[in-house]
Enzyme design. Structure first.
Site, PDB file in Angstrom:
ATOM      1  CG  ASP A   1      31.180  24.758 -28.368  1.00 57.92           C
ATOM      2  OD1 ASP A   1      31.800  23.683 -28.248  1.00 57.92           O
ATOM      3  OD2 ASP A   1      31.726  25.843 -28.654  1.00 57.92           O
TER       4      ASP A   1
ATOM      5  CB  SER B   1      30.464  26.569 -24.865  1.00 55.23           C
ATOM      6  OG  SER B   1      31.490  25.975 -25.573  1.00 55.23           O
TER       7      SER B   1
HETATM    8  C1  GLA Z   1      34.926  26.024 -30.269  1.00 54.81           C
HETATM    9  C2  GLA Z   1      33.873  25.796 -31.349  1.00 54.81           C
HETATM   10  C3  GLA Z   1      33.549  24.306 -31.490  1.00 54.81           C
HETATM   11  C4  GLA Z   1      34.807  23.469 -31.658  1.00 54.81           C
HETATM   12  C5  GLA Z   1      35.837  23.840 -30.601  1.00 54.81           C
HETATM   13  C6  GLA Z   1      37.151  23.142 -30.825  1.00 54.81           C
HETATM   14  O1  GLA Z   1      34.441  25.698 -29.007  1.00 54.81           O
HETATM   15  O2  GLA Z   1      32.699  26.514 -31.052  1.00 54.81           O
HETATM   16  O3  GLA Z   1      32.658  24.113 -32.560  1.00 54.81           O
HETATM   17  O4  GLA Z   1      35.320  23.578 -32.959  1.00 54.81           O
HETATM   18  O5  GLA Z   1      36.079  25.234 -30.550  1.00 54.81           O
HETATM   19  O6  GLA Z   1      37.019  21.777 -30.651  1.00 54.81           O
END
Ligand code: GLA
Length: 381
Positions: free
Chosen positions: A167, A121
């Site tokens: 995230d 992230s």
């Molecule tokens: C990405 C998205 C999150 C979540 C994850 C899976 O990181 O940004 O919002 O959905 O995938 O858990």
């Protein structure tokens, strides 16, 4: 890193900066549940995006991204997306002003050590760091949760990823030594100590770099909604997969297209796994937690279809290495990292074994990151 940032900022802009850091995240369990209004269990990590910022008295935002050696300037009067990492800044600038908040032009320098496209992230961290910085500088009075929603809206409208809130939430609310059990419907959250001095959270990068916006992520979201629309005919009180019990889903299995059934069944059982996982953590029972992680991987790979060959290999391989309590792919998928809970004194052997095995097959050495759970976004200097 901080000294270097201050120095480069001085050289570029000839003034002093405030420095904000916002971390990437891990998620122990509860994947693809946030946009289904279920629970997640993330923690902020010791890898961050840093933003050095100072007002410039104009209506322009000037940015230099050190990692990419790229500059960009834009007017505060943002109306549409541009491209790449700039969209995160454009989106946050736009959505903060949409809330009626007044900001001025700024000079920015961005850097960080979160690997890009590795499922940790980095983009949420960038939105969080920049939003946090503007909030500090112009005393906007936005809460951490407001900033998380601004980051999420940015993904939705400037990047094209219909992501959940996990995230951004994690990057802003992290607490050293704790994971957060977030209820993505009520937004209530609880800090749970991740207090296992004998274990480390180790990420292994599949080296498959993903862009979730161009993946099937949004398709998964639609498939979940398709399932809900069918189930709602029988259970009008159901508004998301969070509300669905396994028995209800099984009872109407034949009405759902098989692929939609698989997607829904992964999410419905992932909620059960997360709740069981939180209980296990509270009882210091890592053995049970590890088994749940393995079941999550199985579901993500076989039913939700968001894994890839490299991730499947890493998760499988980890299970055969001594000292590993659990392993699974982490985050949105289609590439990125696996998350592994490994005995501290076995980390070195784990790293060697998994790198050698992966290299033997894929002719590439996967990067390994031993992480610490740290605080969320804050002013660093
Ligand atoms: C990405 C998205 C999150 C979540 C994850 C899976 O990181 O940004 O919002 O959905 O995938 O858990």
């Amino acid at each position: 890193m901080i000294k270097k940032l201050q120095q480069v900022f001085r050289e570029k802009y000839n003034k002093e900066a405030t420095i904000i850091g916002a971390p990437g995240r891990v998620n122990l369990i509860g994947e693809h549940t946030d946009y289904n209004f279920g629970f997640v269990l993330p923690g902020a990590v010791d890898k961050k995006i840093y933003v050095a910022i100072a007002p410039n008295g104009t209506d322009t935002v000037n940015v230099f991204a050190n990692q990419f050696n790229e500059s960009y300037s834009f007017s505060l009067d943002v109306s549409e997306p541009h491209k790449g990492w700039m969209n995160y800044l454009l989106g946050v600038t736009y959505h903060i002003q949409q809330r009626g908040k007044k900001i001025g032009g700024v000079d920015l320098l961005i850097d960080g050590d979160i690997p890009v496209g590795a499922g940790m992230s980095s983009s949420a961290a960038l939105c969080s760091a920049y939003g946090f910085a503007l909030n500090e500088l112009f005393q906007l009075g936005l809460s951490r949760m407001d900033l998380a929603f601004i980051g999420q809206k940015t993904e939705h409208t400037f990047v094209g990823l219909q992501c959940g809130i996990m995230d951004q939430f994690a990057s802003l609310h992290g607490k050293k030594g704790h994971v957060m059990k977030l209820d993505c419907r009520s937004l209530e959250y609880e800090y749970i100590p991740f207090d296992f001095p004998g274990y480390k959270i180790v990420l292994v990068n599949s080296m498959v770099s993903h862009s979730l916006a161009s993946s099937e992520y949004n398709v998964r979201r639609q498939q979940c909604e398709e399932g809900i629309a069918i189930l709602k005919k029988h259970y009008p009180n159901i508004n998301s997969l969070r509300d669905v019990e396994p028995a209800q889903l099984l009872q109407h299995r034949d009405e759902l297209p098989p692929i939609v059934f698989d997607r829904c069944s992964y999410v419905v059982y992932e909620k059960e796994r997360l709740l069981a996982g939180c209980e296990a953590l509270k009882k210091n029972d890592l053995a049970t937690f590890g088994k749940l992680m393995i079941a999550t991987h199985e579901g993500l790979s076989k039913k939700y279809s968001v894994s890839c060959t490299e991730l499947d290999f890493l998760a499988e391989c980890a299970q055969h290495i001594t000292g590993v309590a659990g392993s699974r792919m982490m985050g949105g998928g289609f590439g990125g990292c696996t998350i592994n809970i490994v005995q501290a004194d076995a980390v070195e052997n784990f790293t060697q074994k998994i790198q050698a095995a992966f290299n033997g097959l894929f002719k590439q050495t996967p990067e390994v990151y031993v992480t610490q759970i740290e605080d969320g976004a804050k002013v660093i200097s």
